[in-house]
Design a protein around this motif. Sequence first.
Motif, short mmCIF file in Angstrom:
data_model
loop_
_atom_site.label_atom_id
_atom_site.label_comp_id
_atom_site.label_asym_id
_atom_site.label_seq_id
_atom_site.Cartn_x
_atom_site.Cartn_y
_atom_site.Cartn_z
N GLY A 75 0.82 -1.21 0.00
CA GLY A 75 0.00 0.00 0.00
C GLY A 75 0.85 1.25 0.00
N PHE A 76 1.88 1.26 0.84
CA PHE A 76 2.80 2.42 0.87
C PHE A 76 3.53 2.58 -0.46
N LEU A 77 3.97 1.44 -1.04
CA LEU A 77 4.70 1.50 -2.30
C LEU A 77 3.84 2.09 -3.41
N LEU A 78 2.56 1.70 -3.45
CA LEU A 78 1.69 2.16 -4.53
C LEU A 78 1.23 3.60 -4.35
N GLU A 79 1.56 4.20 -3.22
CA GLU A 79 1.37 5.65 -3.10
C GLU A 79 2.48 6.40 -3.83
N ARG A 80 3.55 5.69 -4.19
CA ARG A 80 4.73 6.33 -4.78
C ARG A 80 4.98 5.92 -6.23
N ILE A 81 4.38 4.82 -6.65
CA ILE A 81 4.55 4.37 -8.03
C ILE A 81 3.17 4.13 -8.65
N HIS A 82 3.10 4.14 -9.97
CA HIS A 82 1.84 3.87 -10.66
C HIS A 82 1.45 2.41 -10.46
#
Length: 213
Positions: A75-82
């Motif tokens: 979830g945190f990662l997908l706040e930063r990548i598409h």
Amino acid sequence: GISPAPEVSWTLAEARRTKAFWLLVFFTVCTPFVQGATNLHLVANFQDQGLSDFAAVSVLSVFAWSSALSIMPMGFLLERIHVRFGGMLQAIVLFASMAIVLVADTYIEAVAFAILFGMAAGMRNIVETLLFANYFGRASLGSIRGFAAPFRAIGPVGPVLAGFVRDETGSYSIAFIIFLGVATLMLLAMILATPPPLPRETMPDPQDAALGG
């Protein structure tokens, strides 16, 4: 600060005319096809490979923990990548898990598989929630996801296929090779699913239009 650009939402008709939409539908059909089958036959496969009943069942627990613990980081990662790149990562991890389960006949290999397979399952929870919304906006999200949902009916074919392969050949190997191929196609789908250009019907923001923008 700079205010974010207004979200552009597509209608179902507009979304259906894009290549990306059908690639996303394919991707979301593949995940239950592979993961549902592997979940169902996981314990039986490791029993076939010589693991004790306790060891085979404990692999299922490792999978469950890995799946649960991977959701928050994803979830945190997908706040930063598409989300497209999240889908690629999910497919790569799923591919790796299928490659391991093809040869896993020790407890250590089985645990390595379960950790990766659990990560892929945890990623799926987040990726599939965001996929259509990030590509096509939220205004018509219900109709877009509703249109895509019936295609997932192919998912239950996976467990039946794996059981048939086991009965006919005495091994799940061919089924896992098929799932390895499906994971490869999932990665390819996400590579090709570049976000489409805005629909021609999309009108400019009213304020921009009033200002001649």
